[in-house]
Design a protein around this motif. Structure first.
Motif, PDB file in Angstrom:
ATOM      1  N   LEU A  87       0.784  -1.241   0.000  1.00 31.03           N
ATOM      2  CA  LEU A  87       0.000   0.000   0.000  1.00 31.03           C
ATOM      3  C   LEU A  87       0.821   1.299   0.000  1.00 31.03           C
ATOM      4  CD1 LEU A  87      -2.833  -1.210   2.378  1.00 31.03           C
ATOM      5  CD2 LEU A  87      -2.981  -0.862  -0.096  1.00 31.03           C
ATOM      6  N   PRO A  88       1.930   1.398   0.750  1.00 34.66           N
ATOM      7  CA  PRO A  88       2.637   2.690   0.782  1.00 34.66           C
ATOM      8  C   PRO A  88       3.052   3.194  -0.602  1.00 34.66           C
ATOM      9  CG  PRO A  88       3.392   1.310   2.580  1.00 34.66           C
ATOM     10  CD  PRO A  88       2.503   0.451   1.736  1.00 34.66           C
ATOM     11  N   VAL A  89       3.454   2.296  -1.496  1.00 32.12           N
ATOM     12  CA  VAL A  89       3.877   2.747  -2.836  1.00 32.12           C
ATOM     13  C   VAL A  89       2.659   3.189  -3.651  1.00 32.12           C
ATOM     14  CG1 VAL A  89       5.010   2.056  -4.985  1.00 32.12           C
ATOM     15  CG2 VAL A  89       5.972   1.364  -2.778  1.00 32.12           C
ATOM     16  N   LYS A  90       1.519   2.536  -3.406  1.00 30.82           N
ATOM     17  CA  LYS A  90       0.287   3.011  -4.071  1.00 30.82           C
ATOM     18  C   LYS A  90      -0.022   4.440  -3.621  1.00 30.82           C
ATOM     19  CE  LYS A  90      -2.045  -1.389  -4.872  1.00 30.82           C
ATOM     20  NZ  LYS A  90      -1.974  -1.337  -6.340  1.00 30.82           N
ATOM     21  N   ALA A  91       0.183   4.697  -2.323  1.00 29.55           N
ATOM     22  CA  ALA A  91      -0.068   6.050  -1.802  1.00 29.55           C
ATOM     23  C   ALA A  91       0.951   7.052  -2.368  1.00 29.55           C
ATOM     24  CB  ALA A  91       0.006   6.031  -0.280  1.00 29.55           C
ATOM     25  N   LEU A  92       2.169   6.600  -2.574  1.00 29.31           N
ATOM     26  CA  LEU A  92       3.230   7.487  -3.092  1.00 29.31           C
ATOM     27  C   LEU A  92       2.967   7.868  -4.550  1.00 29.31           C
ATOM     28  CD1 LEU A  92       6.073   8.671  -2.244  1.00 29.31           C
ATOM     29  CD2 LEU A  92       7.077   6.669  -3.392  1.00 29.31           C
ATOM     30  N   LEU A 246      -1.076  17.510   5.424  1.00 22.26           N
ATOM     31  CA  LEU A 246      -1.545  16.131   5.252  1.00 22.26           C
ATOM     32  C   LEU A 246      -2.540  16.070   4.106  1.00 22.26           C
ATOM     33  CD1 LEU A 246      -2.493  14.426   8.639  1.00 22.26           C
ATOM     34  CD2 LEU A 246      -1.159  13.449   6.774  1.00 22.26           C
ATOM     35  N   LEU A 247      -2.407  15.075   3.247  1.00 18.58           N
ATOM     36  CA  LEU A 247      -3.372  14.872   2.167  1.00 18.58           C
ATOM     37  C   LEU A 247      -4.229  13.654   2.500  1.00 18.58           C
ATOM     38  CD1 LEU A 247      -1.161  15.351  -1.032  1.00 18.58           C
ATOM     39  CD2 LEU A 247      -2.439  17.070   0.259  1.00 18.58           C
ATOM     40  N   PRO A 248      -5.519  13.711   2.183  1.00 18.96           N
ATOM     41  CA  PRO A 248      -6.340  12.518   2.403  1.00 18.96           C
ATOM     42  C   PRO A 248      -5.966  11.446   1.399  1.00 18.96           C
ATOM     43  CG  PRO A 248      -7.631  14.289   1.402  1.00 18.96           C
ATOM     44  CD  PRO A 248      -6.253  14.833   1.596  1.00 18.96           C
ATOM     45  N   TRP A 249      -6.013  10.200   1.824  1.00 13.92           N
ATOM     46  CA  TRP A 249      -5.739   9.102   0.885  1.00 13.92           C
ATOM     47  C   TRP A 249      -6.755   7.996   1.131  1.00 13.92           C
ATOM     48  CZ3 TRP A 249      -3.149   4.049   1.403  1.00 13.92           C
ATOM     49  CH2 TRP A 249      -2.993   3.425   0.153  1.00 13.92           C
ATOM     50  N   GLU A 250      -7.340   7.529   0.047  1.00 14.64           N
ATOM     51  CA  GLU A 250      -8.370   6.488   0.132  1.00 14.64           C
ATOM     52  C   GLU A 250      -7.763   5.181  -0.365  1.00 14.64           C
ATOM     53  OE1 GLU A 250     -11.699   5.231   1.477  1.00 14.64           O
ATOM     54  OE2 GLU A 250     -11.386   7.417   1.456  1.00 14.64           O
ATOM     55  N   PRO A 251      -7.393   4.275   0.527  1.00 14.13           N
ATOM     56  CA  PRO A 251      -6.793   3.016   0.069  1.00 14.13           C
ATOM     57  C   PRO A 251      -7.833   2.111  -0.581  1.00 14.13           C
ATOM     58  CG  PRO A 251      -6.667   3.218   2.457  1.00 14.13           C
ATOM     59  CD  PRO A 251      -7.525   4.332   1.976  1.00 14.13           C
ATOM     60  N   PRO A 252      -7.391   1.179  -1.427  1.00 11.73           N
ATOM     61  CA  PRO A 252      -8.346   0.299  -2.119  1.00 11.73           C
ATOM     62  C   PRO A 252      -8.783  -0.895  -1.272  1.00 11.73           C
ATOM     63  CG  PRO A 252      -6.114  -0.181  -2.823  1.00 11.73           C
ATOM     64  CD  PRO A 252      -5.991   0.951  -1.844  1.00 11.73           C
ATOM     65  N   VAL A 253      -8.562  -0.824   0.039  1.00 12.72           N
ATOM     66  CA  VAL A 253      -8.851  -1.951   0.940  1.00 12.72           C
ATOM     67  C   VAL A 253      -9.579  -1.421   2.180  1.00 12.72           C
ATOM     68  CG1 VAL A 253      -6.871  -3.379   0.275  1.00 12.72           C
ATOM     69  CG2 VAL A 253      -6.590  -1.613   2.024  1.00 12.72           C
ATOM     70  N   PRO A 254     -10.273  -2.322   2.917  1.00 15.90           N
ATOM     71  CA  PRO A 254     -10.877  -1.880   4.182  1.00 15.90           C
ATOM     72  C   PRO A 254      -9.801  -1.363   5.139  1.00 15.90           C
ATOM     73  CG  PRO A 254     -11.631  -4.082   3.564  1.00 15.90           C
ATOM     74  CD  PRO A 254     -10.527  -3.735   2.622  1.00 15.90           C
ATOM     75  N   HIS A 255     -10.123  -0.329   5.911  1.00 13.02           N
ATOM     76  CA  HIS A 255      -9.102   0.293   6.763  1.00 13.02           C
ATOM     77  C   HIS A 255      -9.781   1.087   7.870  1.00 13.02           C
ATOM     78  CE1 HIS A 255     -10.256   3.178   3.653  1.00 13.02           C
ATOM     79  NE2 HIS A 255     -10.067   4.108   4.570  1.00 13.02           N
ATOM     80  N   ALA A 256      -8.965   1.556   8.817  1.00 12.18           N
ATOM     81  CA  ALA A 256      -9.442   2.514   9.823  1.00 12.18           C
ATOM     82  C   ALA A 256      -8.691   3.816   9.579  1.00 12.18           C
ATOM     83  CB  ALA A 256      -9.168   1.981  11.226  1.00 12.18           C
ATOM     84  N   THR A 274      -5.009  10.164   7.771  1.00 13.80           N
ATOM     85  CA  THR A 274      -4.045   9.052   7.719  1.00 13.80           C
ATOM     86  C   THR A 274      -4.799   7.722   7.806  1.00 13.80           C
ATOM     87  OG1 THR A 274      -3.684   8.968  10.112  1.00 13.80           O
ATOM     88  CG2 THR A 274      -2.304  10.506   8.848  1.00 13.80           C
ATOM     89  N   VAL A 275      -4.072   6.656   7.524  1.00  9.69           N
ATOM     90  CA  VAL A 275      -4.711   5.338   7.389  1.00  9.69           C
ATOM     91  C   VAL A 275      -4.050   4.330   8.335  1.00  9.69           C
ATOM     92  CG1 VAL A 275      -4.944   3.389   5.782  1.00  9.69           C
ATOM     93  CG2 VAL A 275      -5.379   5.720   4.987  1.00  9.69           C
ATOM     94  N   ARG A 276      -4.906   3.584   9.025  1.00  6.52           N
ATOM     95  CA  ARG A 276      -4.447   2.448   9.842  1.00  6.52           C
ATOM     96  C   ARG A 276      -5.002   1.164   9.238  1.00  6.52           C
ATOM     97  NH1 ARG A 276      -3.157   2.256  15.438  1.00  6.52           N
ATOM     98  NH2 ARG A 276      -1.869   4.087  15.786  1.00  6.52           N
ATOM     99  N   ILE A 277      -4.138   0.174   9.093  1.00  2.00           N
ATOM    100  CA  ILE A 277      -4.573  -1.139   8.623  1.00  2.00           C
ATOM    101  C   ILE A 277      -4.406  -2.118   9.783  1.00  2.00           C
ATOM    102  CG2 ILE A 277      -4.119  -3.017   6.989  1.00  2.00           C
ATOM    103  CD1 ILE A 277      -4.957  -0.520   5.514  1.00  2.00           C
ATOM    104  N   TYR A 278      -5.454  -2.867  10.070  1.00  2.36           N
ATOM    105  CA  TYR A 278      -5.391  -3.899  11.104  1.00  2.36           C
ATOM    106  C   TYR A 278      -5.516  -5.274  10.444  1.00  2.36           C
ATOM    107  CZ  TYR A 278      -6.116   0.008  14.308  1.00  2.36           C
ATOM    108  OH  TYR A 278      -5.984   1.188  14.994  1.00  2.36           O
ATOM    109  N   PRO A 279      -4.919  -6.306  11.066  1.00  3.74           N
ATOM    110  CA  PRO A 279      -4.873  -7.635  10.431  1.00  3.74           C
ATOM    111  C   PRO A 279      -6.227  -8.219  10.050  1.00  3.74           C
ATOM    112  CG  PRO A 279      -3.349  -7.550  12.261  1.00  3.74           C
ATOM    113  CD  PRO A 279      -4.112  -6.259  12.294  1.00  3.74           C
ATOM    114  N   HIS A 280      -7.297  -7.840  10.771  1.00  5.96           N
ATOM    115  CA  HIS A 280      -8.605  -8.418  10.438  1.00  5.96           C
ATOM    116  C   HIS A 280      -9.287  -7.682   9.284  1.00  5.96           C
ATOM    117  CE1 HIS A 280      -9.247  -5.210  13.335  1.00  5.96           C
ATOM    118  NE2 HIS A 280     -10.537  -5.195  13.098  1.00  5.96           N
TER     119      HIS A 280
END
Ligand SMILES: C[S@@+](CC[C@H](N)C(=O)[O-])C[C@H]1O[C@@H](n2cnc3c(N)ncnc32)[C@H](O)[C@@H]1O
Length: 296
Positions: A87-92, A246-256, A274-280
């Motif tokens: 994901l970080p490179v997708k955000a970059l 800070l810029l908003p970023w919408e990842p292509p996966v479920p996130h917090a 900002t985005v937090r990803i948890y294992p579940h």
């Protein structure tokens, strides 16, 4: 990890995920092979491949032998890369022809992914401060046949030069609580002293990254830890000094979203960009991603 009980949504599901084995994911090296050709070759060898719904170049892979033990791996047709680490490179968002710095690059998962997004053109500087880990970085750059990369060995906080880069990735050294699925000793959480020491280094790395990117350029700050002191706290330190927005970023996966507060610390509503990803969330490791822009 008990201290995160109040801030991690669906705490029971989080723990169940931590205790499950982690799926293996591979990223096709599209500089060398088409994803459908790679899939065909590996399926002929008895592997089962399922494309990720959000990235058709990547597959969850299962087989009788480890995914690293194939001719295709040694030929550099793919890189074994955990899903959250994609994901970080997708955000970059690196583009062909740009100048990009990967400040903490070894062993090179994200470096080789950046090169792929740059279509192996422009200039990609891959830096790390560990000579030992740079051996692995060099081996991976060579194995994947990337030519636009220059490898350097330098403490990132002292990386020389001026604001020459279009984009900088700071995939920071961290307390790695997010990889507790693979390393059970991390399940009790990192010691406070380790977190504090790393947060001090991370702030220096992020400040230097913001000096090295051109005005208006993008810096992505990522970690594989859950510790707010190493995530929101580090980002807050550069926002308070006016070094970045800070810029908003919408990842292509479920996130917090990033934490607005934790214990005594107030990070503010801005941190929800900002985005937090948890294992579940999608059966992966945990991580944190922030997209920053240097003011013009
Ligand atoms: C999370 S790992 C990077 C993983 C890498 N980006 C990848 O995707 O394969 C963090 C890296 O930071 C490096 N590191 C630690 N302290 C550093 C410093 N002061 N300057 C630059 N790199 C550092 C470590 O050697 C380690 O390779």
């Amino acid at each position: 990890m008990e201290r995160y009980r109040e801030v991690i949504p669906e705490w029971e599901a989080f723990w169940e995920a931590i205790l499950r084995p982690l799926p293996t994911v591979i990223r096709t090296n599209t500089l060398r092979i088409d994803p459908s050709d790679l899939r065909r070759r590996l399926e002929r060898k008895g592997f089962d491949l399922r494309p990720l719904l959000w990235d058709e170049t990547c597959f969850e892979i299962r087989g009788e032998i480890p995914a690293g033990n194939t001719l295709e791996h040694w030929l550099g047709y793919y890189y074994i890369q955990e899903a959250t680490q994609l994901l970080p490179v997708k955000a970059l968002g690196p583009k062909p022809g740009e100048r990009v710095l990967d400040l903490c690059a070894a062993p090179g998962g994200k470096t080789t992914q950046i090169a792929q997004y740059m279509e192996d053109s422009g200039l990609l500087v891959a830096n790390d401060d560990s000579a030992k880990r740079i051996q692995a970085l060099l081996a991976n750059v060579y194995r994947l046949g990337v030519r636009c990369v220059v490898v350097t060995e330098c403490p990132g906080q002292e990386f020389p030069g001026e604001a020459e880069f279009d984009r900088v990735l700071v995939d920071a050294p961290c307390s790695a609580e997010g990889v507790a699925r693979r390393f059970p000793h991390l399940r009790k959480g990192a010691p406070p002293g380790v977190i504090q020491r790393l947060a001090t280094l991370q702030k220096k790395l992020l400040v230097r990254a913001l000096e090295l990117v051109r005005p208006g350029g993008i810096v992505v700050y990522s970690t594989c830890t859950l510790a707010p002191e190493e995530n929101e706290g580090v980002v807050q330190s550069v926002l308070e000094r006016g070094l970045a927005e800070l810029l908003p970023w919408e990842p292509p996966v479920p996130h917090a979203r990033g934490l607005v507060q934790f214990g005594e610390a107030e990070y503010g509503p801005e941190m929800q960009k900002t985005v937090r990803i948890y294992p579940h969330h999608f059966d992966s490791e945990g991580g944190f991603i922030a997209v920053l822009r240097r003011p013009q």
